[in-house]
Design a protein around this motif. Structure first.
Motif, short mmCIF file in Angstrom:
data_model
loop_
_atom_site.label_atom_id
_atom_site.label_comp_id
_atom_site.label_asym_id
_atom_site.label_seq_id
_atom_site.Cartn_x
_atom_site.Cartn_y
_atom_site.Cartn_z
N SER A 112 0.82 -1.20 0.00
CA SER A 112 0.00 0.00 0.00
C SER A 112 0.86 1.26 0.00
N PRO A 113 0.51 2.26 -0.83
CA PRO A 113 1.30 3.49 -0.91
C PRO A 113 0.91 4.54 0.13
N LYS A 114 0.03 4.22 1.07
CA LYS A 114 -0.53 5.24 1.96
C LYS A 114 0.53 5.95 2.79
N ILE A 115 1.49 5.22 3.34
CA ILE A 115 2.52 5.85 4.17
C ILE A 115 3.38 6.78 3.33
N SER A 116 3.77 6.33 2.15
CA SER A 116 4.56 7.17 1.25
C SER A 116 3.79 8.44 0.88
N GLU A 117 2.51 8.28 0.62
CA GLU A 117 1.69 9.44 0.26
C GLU A 117 1.58 10.42 1.42
N THR A 118 1.51 9.90 2.64
CA THR A 118 1.44 10.77 3.82
C THR A 118 2.69 11.61 3.97
N ILE A 119 3.86 10.97 3.83
CA ILE A 119 5.12 11.70 3.95
C ILE A 119 5.27 12.69 2.81
N ALA A 120 4.93 12.28 1.60
CA ALA A 120 5.05 13.17 0.45
C ALA A 120 4.20 14.43 0.63
N LYS A 121 3.00 14.25 1.12
CA LYS A 121 2.12 15.40 1.35
C LYS A 121 2.69 16.32 2.41
N GLU A 122 3.30 15.73 3.44
CA GLU A 122 3.87 16.50 4.54
C GLU A 122 5.03 17.38 4.07
N VAL A 123 5.83 16.89 3.15
CA VAL A 123 7.04 17.61 2.75
C VAL A 123 6.90 18.29 1.39
N GLY A 124 5.74 18.17 0.76
CA GLY A 124 5.54 18.81 -0.54
C GLY A 124 6.24 18.09 -1.68
N ALA A 125 6.36 16.77 -1.57
CA ALA A 125 7.00 15.97 -2.62
C ALA A 125 5.95 15.18 -3.37
N LYS A 126 6.37 14.52 -4.42
CA LYS A 126 5.49 13.63 -5.16
C LYS A 126 5.82 12.18 -4.79
N THR A 127 5.00 11.26 -5.24
CA THR A 127 5.29 9.85 -5.06
C THR A 127 5.58 9.21 -6.41
N ALA A 128 6.37 8.17 -6.38
CA ALA A 128 6.67 7.38 -7.58
C ALA A 128 6.96 5.96 -7.13
N VAL A 129 6.95 5.03 -8.07
CA VAL A 129 7.17 3.62 -7.76
C VAL A 129 8.64 3.27 -7.93
N LEU A 130 9.21 2.63 -6.91
CA LEU A 130 10.52 2.00 -6.99
C LEU A 130 10.28 0.54 -6.62
N ASP A 131 10.45 -0.33 -7.59
CA ASP A 131 10.01 -1.73 -7.44
C ASP A 131 11.13 -2.58 -6.86
N PRO A 132 10.93 -3.22 -5.69
CA PRO A 132 11.94 -4.10 -5.12
C PRO A 132 12.04 -5.45 -5.80
N LEU A 133 11.17 -5.70 -6.77
CA LEU A 133 11.22 -6.93 -7.56
C LEU A 133 11.13 -8.20 -6.73
N GLU A 134 10.38 -8.13 -5.65
CA GLU A 134 10.12 -9.34 -4.89
C GLU A 134 9.11 -10.22 -5.63
N GLY A 135 8.35 -9.60 -6.51
CA GLY A 135 7.41 -10.32 -7.36
C GLY A 135 6.89 -9.36 -8.41
N LEU A 136 6.33 -9.91 -9.48
CA LEU A 136 5.74 -9.07 -10.51
C LEU A 136 4.24 -8.92 -10.25
N PRO A 137 3.66 -7.77 -10.60
CA PRO A 137 2.22 -7.62 -10.46
C PRO A 137 1.48 -8.59 -11.37
N THR A 138 0.26 -8.92 -11.03
CA THR A 138 -0.56 -9.77 -11.87
C THR A 138 -0.72 -9.14 -13.25
N GLY A 139 -0.50 -9.93 -14.27
CA GLY A 139 -0.66 -9.44 -15.64
C GLY A 139 0.52 -8.68 -16.20
N SER A 140 1.60 -8.55 -15.44
CA SER A 140 2.76 -7.81 -15.92
C SER A 140 3.41 -8.51 -17.09
N THR A 141 3.87 -7.72 -18.07
CA THR A 141 4.59 -8.26 -19.21
C THR A 141 6.10 -7.97 -19.11
#
Length: 304
Positions: free
Chosen positions: A254-283
Motif C-alpha cells: 500500500s502506498p498510503k505511508i509514502s503518500e502521507t510523507i510526500a504530502k507533509e514535505v511537498g514531494a510527489k510519489t513514484a514507484v521503486l520496485d523491489p522486484l520481490e514479485g511481478l504484479p498480476t498481468g505484468s509483461t
C-alpha cells in the motif's frame, strides 16, 4: 499456521507416491525437462534465463502476491519434493525453509550464501530474526545476481549434464545482460543533485551500496511493518533537510505511508520496485523493471 503446515506435509506425503510417477527415474519431468522450483520471482527469472527450454520452472509465489506471506499448498510441497533443483533464500520465506528442511536439503541452493551480504542494523535486524541480521535483497545488485546465476548454471549442469552447453551459453548471455544493466546504473546515477532515496521499506540497501546512494526507509525490512509517529516525523524532517522531491512507494505494498510523507514535505510519489514479485498481468521482467527503477531514480535525484 503450525497445524495447517503439519497437515499440508502429511497430505503431500500421501500425494507424493503418485506424483513421483510423473517424473522419470533420471529426475526429468514427463516432458523430459529438468524440474526446478524457485521460491519467488528473481530466482524464477534466473532459472528460466539459464535453463531455457531444457527446464520446467515452478515459482512458488504467484504474481501479485507478497512473498513474505507465502503459505504452501500440498501441491507446492509435492513440487518441492519432486524438483531436482530448488532455489530459495533462507529466512525470507519461513514456510519454504520448513519444506526444504523436511524434503529438499540436498538439492536446494540458498542464494544468500553465494554473495557478500549487507548487515541490517537496529530495528531492521530485529524484524526478521530468521535472517540473522542479514539484508536479504541481494538481487537488486545486478553484479550479485550475476554471481548467483553462475552457481545456478553449475547446479543445473550437475543435475542434467546433457544440456551443459546450453546452460553455459545461456549463463554467459545473462551475465552480459546484467553487466550492461550494471553499467547503465553506474553511468546514469553518477552525476546527480541528490544521493538520498526515500523508500517505503528497506529493500534497496544493495542497490544503494552498489551505486553510492543513501537509502532512507519509512519502514524496515518487513514491508508490512507500521512506522511510529515519531519515525514518520523524523523521516519527514530528513526529507525536508535533503530537499527530497520524491517519496517512493512499491508495487505490492500500500502506498498510503509514502503518500502521507510526500504530502507533509511537498514531494510527489513514484514507484521503486523491489522486484520481490511481478504484479498480476505484468509483461515485464527483471531487466525491464530495473530499467524503470533507474528512470525513476534519475528523475527523483536530479541526475544529468
Amino acid at each position: 499456521m503450525r497445524l495447517r503446515h503439519l497437515l499440508s506435509v502429511a497430505t503431500a506425503g500421501v500425494l507424493l507416491a503418485g506424483g513421483l510417477a510423473a517424473c522419470g527415474q533420471d529426475g526429468a519431468s514427463a516432458d523430459g525437462k529438468l524440474p526446478v522450483v524457485a521460491a519467488f520471482y528473481p530466482l524464477q527469472f534466473v532459472a528460466q534465463r539459464i535453463g531455457g527450454d531444457a527446464v520446467q520452472v515452478t515459482n512458488l509465489t504467484a504474481p501479485g502476491a507478497e512473498p513474505h506471506d507465502l503459505e504452501l499448498s500440498p501441491k507446492q510441497l509435492m513440487q518441492i519434493a519432486e524438483a531436482k533443483v530448488v532455489l530459495y533464500l533462507k529466512g525470507f520465506q519461513p514456510e519454504v525453509d520448513k519444506a526444504i528442511d523436511a524434503q529438499a536439503k540436498d538439492k536446494a541452493i540458498d542464494v544468500l550464501t553465494l554473495v557478500p551480504t549487507l548487515t541490517a542494523t537496529g530495528e531492521e535486524a530485529s524484524e526478521t530474526p530468521e535472517l540473522q541480521g542479514k539484508d536479504p535483497h541481494v538481487w537488486l545488485d545486478p553484479t550479485r545476481l550475476s554471481t548467483i546465476a553462475a552457481t545456478v548454471a553449475a547446479k543445473f549442469t550437475a543435475a542434467d549434464p546433457a544440456h551443459q552447453a546450453q546452460f553455459a551459453d545461456n549463463a554467459a548471455k545473462l551475465a552480459a545482460d546484467l553487466a550492461e544493466l550494471d553499467m547503465e546504473f553506474a553511468t546514469g546515477l553518477k552525476t546527480c543533485q541528490r544521493k538520498e532515496i526515500f523508500t517505503s521499506h528497506a529493500a534497496f540497501g544493495y542497490l544503494a551500496d552498489r551505486y553510492h546512494l543513501t537509502q532512507i526507509a519509512l519502514t524496515g525490512l518487513d514491508p508490512e511493518q507500521e512506522p511510529t509517529a515519531q519515525s514518520l516525523a523524523d523521516i519527514a524532517a530528513e526529507a525536508k533537510k535533503y530537499g527530497a522531491t520524491t517519496i517512493f512507494s512499491e508495487t505490492l505494498v500500500s502506498p498510503k505511508i509514502s503518500e502521507t510523507i510526500a504530502k507533509e514535505v511537498g514531494a510527489k510519489t513514484a514507484v521503486l520496485d523491489p522486484l520481490e514479485g511481478l504484479p498480476t498481468g505484468s509483461t515485464g521482467d527483471y531487466l525491464s523493471v530495473m530499467r524503470q527503477n533507474l528512470t525513476a531514480l534519475q528523475s527523483a535525484l536530479g541526475c544529468s
